[in-house]
Design a protein around this motif. Structure first.
Motif, mmCIF file in Angstrom:
data_model
loop_
_atom_site.group_PDB
_atom_site.id
_atom_site.type_symbol
_atom_site.label_atom_id
_atom_site.label_comp_id
_atom_site.label_asym_id
_atom_site.label_seq_id
_atom_site.Cartn_x
_atom_site.Cartn_y
_atom_site.Cartn_z
ATOM 1 N N ASP A 19 1.453 -4.691 9.006
ATOM 2 C CA ASP A 19 1.092 -5.022 7.626
ATOM 3 C C ASP A 19 1.739 -6.354 7.311
ATOM 4 O OD1 ASP A 19 0.411 -5.105 4.976
ATOM 5 O OD2 ASP A 19 1.681 -3.423 4.345
ATOM 6 N N LEU A 74 -2.459 -5.211 1.207
ATOM 7 C CA LEU A 74 -2.432 -4.934 -0.234
ATOM 8 C C LEU A 74 -1.051 -5.318 -0.756
ATOM 9 C CD1 LEU A 74 -3.628 -3.658 -2.818
ATOM 10 C CD2 LEU A 74 -2.745 -1.459 -2.021
ATOM 11 N N THR A 83 -9.468 3.244 2.552
ATOM 12 C CA THR A 83 -8.947 2.323 1.540
ATOM 13 C C THR A 83 -9.188 2.832 0.126
ATOM 14 O OG1 THR A 83 -10.998 1.035 1.709
ATOM 15 C CG2 THR A 83 -9.116 0.293 3.015
ATOM 16 N N SER A 84 -10.356 3.409 -0.141
ATOM 17 C CA SER A 84 -10.653 3.887 -1.500
ATOM 18 C C SER A 84 -9.793 5.082 -1.876
ATOM 19 C CB SER A 84 -12.133 4.229 -1.621
ATOM 20 O OG SER A 84 -12.499 5.265 -0.718
ATOM 21 N N LEU A 93 -2.534 7.292 4.242
ATOM 22 C CA LEU A 93 -3.086 6.594 5.402
ATOM 23 C C LEU A 93 -3.068 7.489 6.628
ATOM 24 C CD1 LEU A 93 -4.033 3.803 6.589
ATOM 25 C CD2 LEU A 93 -1.629 3.424 7.186
ATOM 26 N N TRP A 137 -9.583 -1.946 -2.750
ATOM 27 C CA TRP A 137 -8.854 -2.437 -1.580
ATOM 28 C C TRP A 137 -9.872 -2.766 -0.496
ATOM 29 C CZ3 TRP A 137 -4.959 0.747 1.846
ATOM 30 C CH2 TRP A 137 -4.281 -0.128 2.696
ATOM 31 N N GLU A 138 -9.810 -3.975 0.024
ATOM 32 C CA GLU A 138 -10.837 -4.463 0.943
ATOM 33 C C GLU A 138 -10.620 -3.943 2.365
ATOM 34 O OE1 GLU A 138 -12.597 -8.693 2.705
ATOM 35 O OE2 GLU A 138 -10.921 -8.693 1.294
ATOM 36 N N PRO A 139 -11.571 -3.175 2.907
ATOM 37 C CA PRO A 139 -11.449 -2.739 4.307
ATOM 38 C C PRO A 139 -11.768 -3.903 5.245
ATOM 39 C CG PRO A 139 -13.516 -1.955 3.390
ATOM 40 C CD PRO A 139 -12.772 -2.626 2.255
ATOM 41 N N PHE A 149 0.824 -1.202 0.000
ATOM 42 C CA PHE A 149 0.000 0.000 0.000
ATOM 43 C C PHE A 149 0.860 1.255 0.000
ATOM 44 C CE2 PHE A 149 1.327 0.454 4.281
ATOM 45 C CZ PHE A 149 0.999 1.735 4.682
ATOM 46 N N ARG A 153 -13.119 3.305 7.393
ATOM 47 C CA ARG A 153 -12.276 2.396 6.630
ATOM 48 C C ARG A 153 -12.536 2.419 5.130
ATOM 49 N NH1 ARG A 153 -12.863 1.278 11.579
ATOM 50 N NH2 ARG A 153 -11.391 0.046 12.802
ATOM 51 N N ALA A 171 -7.821 -2.984 7.163
ATOM 52 C CA ALA A 171 -7.987 -3.555 5.826
ATOM 53 C C ALA A 171 -7.308 -4.910 5.798
ATOM 54 C CB ALA A 171 -7.390 -2.621 4.772
#
Length: 483
Positions: free
Chosen positions: A390, A453, A288-289, A360, A295-297, A233, A284, A450
């Motif tokens: 992460d 990524l 993420t968007s 972020l 991107w999945e929260p 990310f 979230r 999330a």
């Protein structure tokens, strides 16, 4: 000229396809790879790729992230999952000497010994002993069943490597050392075409480069490399500055944890209610968007039940709207300030470098400001109250998620996670994991944001590359004509 400026200037070249000739060039995001040493920690992507390429464990991952033979040509699981028996294939160390069962056992024992720096050692405590049964067979005996043991053994951190003097057993050897080592397929006595192996074919070689994301993207855009590996990310926004063909941008369906570990448990962060206020204040979906599309929260620690006897625990605030969540969080902050004489709340947030991390921080910082908290961004190695985690899960157990999130945890949650680790049967373990999930959810040691990524840039010539949940792409599984 800066690397980012070069990236922009060179991007139009991505319209042309890199020819399928010569050495495969791979840029891994991170520091240049060093002499392989699986015991050193932490390992960046370049080091992990180098170790995985020049050494192997009993098993390894294939292009799809599934288990394939490594030094073990086959294996069986007996005694209700309490014993793994591996038959070793004929292998050679880098100096040409044969791999022996005694050496394999000694190297595994060292990696899993108490006090080992290996980051996977805490998840291998179920291994009771490893013994030599015959010159070609070893047995791994467990004191508790572990169905995901093979996935741990396939990780680069458990590669069998003799640093001095002979290195690993392949599938590559280092043909030329330096900051960008040249890797060449190792002679494999198990293959049926020993004479063909002695013919040098440049297309089978791999040049491994470790460098910053901007330089790696620029190199790929200029058609000077075939793959960029290890994207996260933090570097994703750099891709928006290029004209790299969308077909070359690959995103893994990675599983794992991405969120904020609550390092400090004092002051405002001393109670679960306050820690929960932070978790519910962050939007979230907006976060993420703003960084990457699709991107999945995530608002819970476990993505699925996995090996838990219950459904994943969900924080109570997930039933509220985002506006209601922020109102509740603001009220909690105001109540704490009132109880503590109006003392201001300042929280240090440890984040990596990179434009994605800046985006972020912007969203997290804005959310904290909105509820009355002053944030401060600090480097990952600085003292902090919150720290980004992460991590891609090395295996598919809910206990990995809970143990990783529970650092630190309160006494009750820590005891529940430990009880899951020590469970004597799979059925009991599943129940203990469900109880640990509930205890960790109540303790709130971690703020999920999330799912990890992970992205790569892949040239068309690397036809064997496959997206997978491990986000792992072995260098010997990139071209269809290599082993």
């Amino acid at each position: 000229m800066s690397a980012l400026a070069a990236l922009v200037l060179l991007a139009p070249a991505a319209c042309n396809r890199r020819l399928d000739i010569g050495t495969v060039v791979v840029s891994a995001i991170g520091e240049p790879p060093r002499v392989a040493d699986a015991s050193r920690t932490p390992l960046g992507t370049p080091d992990r790729l180098l170790i995985d390429a020049t050494a192997q464990g009993l098993v390894r991952f294939d292009a799809a992230g599934q288990i394939e033979p490594g030094l073990a040509e086959r294996w069986i699981v007996i005694d209700g999952g309490m014993s793994y028996i591996f038959r070793l294939r004929e292998g050679q160390w880098g100096d040409g000497t044969p791999v022996t069962a005694n050496q394999v056992v000694g190297l595994l024992d060292r990696q899993m010994a108490r006090g080992s720096r290996n980051p996977l050692a805490p998840f291998l405590t179920a291994v009771d002993e490893i013994v030599v049964m015959t010159p070609q067979v070893i047995e791994v005996r467990l004191n508790r069943p572990r169905p995901d043991l093979l996935k741990l053994f396939a990780q680069p951190e458990l590669a069998l490597l003799r640093v001095r003097p002979s290195g690993g057993s392949g599938p590559f050897r280092v043909a030329a050392f330096g900051t960008a080592p040249l890797l060449r397929p190792a002679y494999d006595p198990n293959r049926a075409d020993p004479e063909d192996q002695r013919e040098e074919e440049p297309e089978r070689d791999v040049r491994l480069i470790g460098e910053r994301a901007a330089r790696a993207i620029a190199r790929f855009a200029a058609r000077d490399s075939d793959m960029v590996s290890g994207g996260s990310f933090a570097d994703w926004p750099l891709l928006a500055t290029t004209d790299i063909a969308p077909a070359s941008i690959r995103v893994d369906p990675a599983v794992g944890l991405f969120g904020l570990a609550i390092i400090s448990r004092s002051g405002f962060l001393a109670t679960p209610a306050s820690r929960s206020a932070l978790a519910q204040a962050i939007d979230r979906v907006a976060l993420t968007s703003a960084i990457a599309p699709n991107w999945e929260p995530a608002d819970r620690i476990l993505p699925d039940p996995l090996d838990s006897a219950g459904l994943p625990q969900v924080p109570a605030w997930t039933l509220l709207t985002q506006d209601e969540r922020r109102v509740g969080a603001r009220q909690r902050v105001a109540a704490w300030a009132s109880e503590n004489g109006g003392a201001p709340i300042r929280l240090r947030i440890a984040l990596p470098a990179g434009p994605g991390a800046t985006l972020l921080y912007a969203h997290i910082g804005a959310a904290l400001y909105a509820i009355g908290i002053t944030p401060e961004r600090v480097p990952m190695d600085a003292a902090a109250d919150l720290k980004l985690v992460d991590a891609v899960a090395p295996y598919d157990s809910a206990r990995w998620y809970l143990a990783t999130a529970c650092a630190p945890c309160g006494e009750a949650a820590s005891a529940a996670v430990e009880a899951a680790r020590q469970a004597p049967t799979l059925a009991t373990r599943s129940q203990r994991i469900a109880e640990a999930d509930a205890a960790v959810n109540e303790d709130v040691p971690f703020i999920p944001l999330a799912r990890p990524l992970r992205w790569s840039l892949v040239a068309a010539r690397l036809a064997q590359w496959q997206a997978n949940s491990r986000a792992w792409h072995p260098l010997n599984r990139l071209r269809t004509d290599t082993n």
